[in-house]
Design an enzyme around this catalytic site. Sequence first.
Site, PDB file in Angstrom:
ATOM      1  N   TYR A  27      29.230 -61.147 -18.010  1.00 26.45           N
ATOM      2  CA  TYR A  27      29.133 -60.172 -16.925  1.00 26.45           C
ATOM      3  C   TYR A  27      30.076 -60.567 -15.782  1.00 26.45           C
ATOM      4  O   TYR A  27      30.762 -59.728 -15.214  1.00 26.45           O
ATOM      5  CB  TYR A  27      27.685 -60.078 -16.453  1.00 26.45           C
ATOM      6  CG  TYR A  27      27.410 -58.925 -15.546  1.00 26.45           C
ATOM      7  CD1 TYR A  27      27.188 -57.653 -16.055  1.00 26.45           C
ATOM      8  CD2 TYR A  27      27.351 -59.090 -14.165  1.00 26.45           C
ATOM      9  CE1 TYR A  27      26.926 -56.576 -15.219  1.00 26.45           C
ATOM     10  CE2 TYR A  27      27.096 -58.030 -13.323  1.00 26.45           C
ATOM     11  CZ  TYR A  27      26.883 -56.776 -13.854  1.00 26.45           C
ATOM     12  OH  TYR A  27      26.632 -55.715 -13.024  1.00 26.45           O
ATOM     13  N   LEU A  59      19.344 -60.767 -19.574  1.00 25.64           N
ATOM     14  CA  LEU A  59      18.081 -60.365 -20.200  1.00 25.64           C
ATOM     15  C   LEU A  59      18.183 -60.272 -21.722  1.00 25.64           C
ATOM     16  O   LEU A  59      17.195 -60.446 -22.422  1.00 25.64           O
ATOM     17  CB  LEU A  59      17.596 -59.028 -19.638  1.00 25.64           C
ATOM     18  CG  LEU A  59      17.006 -59.084 -18.235  1.00 25.64           C
ATOM     19  CD1 LEU A  59      16.674 -57.684 -17.741  1.00 25.64           C
ATOM     20  CD2 LEU A  59      15.775 -59.977 -18.184  1.00 25.64           C
ATOM     21  N   GLU A  60      19.369 -60.033 -22.239  1.00 27.48           N
ATOM     22  CA  GLU A  60      19.550 -59.913 -23.685  1.00 27.48           C
ATOM     23  C   GLU A  60      19.725 -61.266 -24.376  1.00 27.48           C
ATOM     24  O   GLU A  60      19.591 -61.371 -25.597  1.00 27.48           O
ATOM     25  CB  GLU A  60      20.755 -59.021 -24.007  1.00 27.48           C
ATOM     26  CG  GLU A  60      20.560 -57.566 -23.654  1.00 27.48           C
ATOM     27  CD  GLU A  60      20.705 -57.264 -22.164  1.00 27.48           C
ATOM     28  OE1 GLU A  60      20.041 -56.321 -21.693  1.00 27.48           O
ATOM     29  OE2 GLU A  60      21.457 -57.974 -21.459  1.00 27.48           O
ATOM     30  N   CYS A  82      25.178 -65.750 -15.682  1.00 25.32           N
ATOM     31  CA  CYS A  82      25.124 -65.909 -14.234  1.00 25.32           C
ATOM     32  C   CYS A  82      24.473 -64.683 -13.616  1.00 25.32           C
ATOM     33  O   CYS A  82      24.850 -63.552 -13.930  1.00 25.32           O
ATOM     34  CB  CYS A  82      26.533 -66.096 -13.687  1.00 25.32           C
ATOM     35  SG  CYS A  82      26.579 -66.328 -11.903  1.00 25.32           S
ATOM     36  N   VAL A  83      23.512 -64.940 -12.760  1.00 26.76           N
ATOM     37  CA  VAL A  83      22.848 -63.867 -12.015  1.00 26.76           C
ATOM     38  C   VAL A  83      23.065 -64.167 -10.542  1.00 26.76           C
ATOM     39  O   VAL A  83      22.679 -65.239 -10.052  1.00 26.76           O
ATOM     40  CB  VAL A  83      21.334 -63.803 -12.339  1.00 26.76           C
ATOM     41  CG1 VAL A  83      20.694 -62.609 -11.642  1.00 26.76           C
ATOM     42  CG2 VAL A  83      21.103 -63.746 -13.840  1.00 26.76           C
ATOM     43  N   GLU A  87      21.301 -56.725  -3.564  1.00 30.21           N
ATOM     44  CA  GLU A  87      20.532 -56.095  -2.498  1.00 30.21           C
ATOM     45  C   GLU A  87      19.160 -55.626  -2.943  1.00 30.21           C
ATOM     46  O   GLU A  87      18.373 -55.157  -2.121  1.00 30.21           O
ATOM     47  CB  GLU A  87      21.323 -54.900  -1.944  1.00 30.21           C
ATOM     48  CG  GLU A  87      22.651 -55.312  -1.324  1.00 30.21           C
ATOM     49  CD  GLU A  87      23.479 -54.114  -0.898  1.00 30.21           C
ATOM     50  OE1 GLU A  87      23.047 -52.967  -1.102  1.00 30.21           O
ATOM     51  OE2 GLU A  87      24.575 -54.336  -0.354  1.00 30.21           O
ATOM     52  N   THR A  88      18.846 -55.748  -4.236  1.00 27.80           N
ATOM     53  CA  THR A  88      17.561 -55.250  -4.725  1.00 27.80           C
ATOM     54  C   THR A  88      16.754 -56.380  -5.368  1.00 27.80           C
ATOM     55  O   THR A  88      17.251 -57.492  -5.545  1.00 27.80           O
ATOM     56  CB  THR A  88      17.770 -54.142  -5.785  1.00 27.80           C
ATOM     57  OG1 THR A  88      18.337 -54.726  -6.958  1.00 27.80           O
ATOM     58  CG2 THR A  88      18.678 -53.040  -5.261  1.00 27.80           C
ATOM     59  N   HIS A  90      16.015 -56.578  -8.381  1.00 28.26           N
ATOM     60  CA  HIS A  90      16.426 -56.750  -9.775  1.00 28.26           C
ATOM     61  C   HIS A  90      16.789 -58.213 -10.061  1.00 28.26           C
ATOM     62  O   HIS A  90      16.551 -58.720 -11.157  1.00 28.26           O
ATOM     63  CB  HIS A  90      17.613 -55.828 -10.086  1.00 28.26           C
ATOM     64  CG  HIS A  90      18.026 -55.833 -11.518  1.00 28.26           C
ATOM     65  ND1 HIS A  90      17.211 -55.384 -12.531  1.00 28.26           N
ATOM     66  CD2 HIS A  90      19.172 -56.250 -12.107  1.00 28.26           C
ATOM     67  CE1 HIS A  90      17.834 -55.511 -13.685  1.00 28.26           C
ATOM     68  NE2 HIS A  90      19.027 -56.044 -13.462  1.00 28.26           N
TER      69      HIS A  90
END
Length: 180
Positions: A27, A59-60, A82-83, A87-88, A90
């Site tokens: 990502y 998540l996968e 990497c996450v 702003e949410t 999630h």
Amino acid sequence: MASIEHHVLDRPSFDRPVKVLIVVSPYYKAIAENMVAGAKAEIEAAGATWDLIEMPGALEIPTAIGISERMSNFDGYVALGCVIRGETTHYETVCNDSSRALQLLGLQGLCIGNGILTVENVEQAEVRADPAGQNKGGGAAAAALHLIALARKWGRQDKGVGFKPASEYQLAGKTGTTTA
């Protein structure tokens, strides 16, 4: 922020071949590439081999590992991704659920090194992903290798390389192995 040195365990050694699957979410491509480079280097330094698959997001990754465990024959897994906080909420969902799923797979006996970064910003991710820096990809690979060594120390060898022959599958209601 104060820095504290941490201890790194000696690299495990193996008397039989080791095959590791690296599951990565590209990502954030540059961060993922650095983590994969660190993981590959660590796996190769231990004399093991690796294969690589990509998943759309963090998540996968646990699902891909679960499928790979059922359908193939790897000794261990390295989860890389990497996450970055947005702003949410999630961010919390992805961080918590991917980590929890990897932990549950590990408690079922899979040898998984968790290298899914959970950071506040890109700069933190870059420092952690850099193979010449914190090398979290290499650290995740090392964790998987240590778990494989532990499983081999206390377990039995019932996994070869590749798919299991049909004669080793058990049918419901029958004992022993089937014959082809």
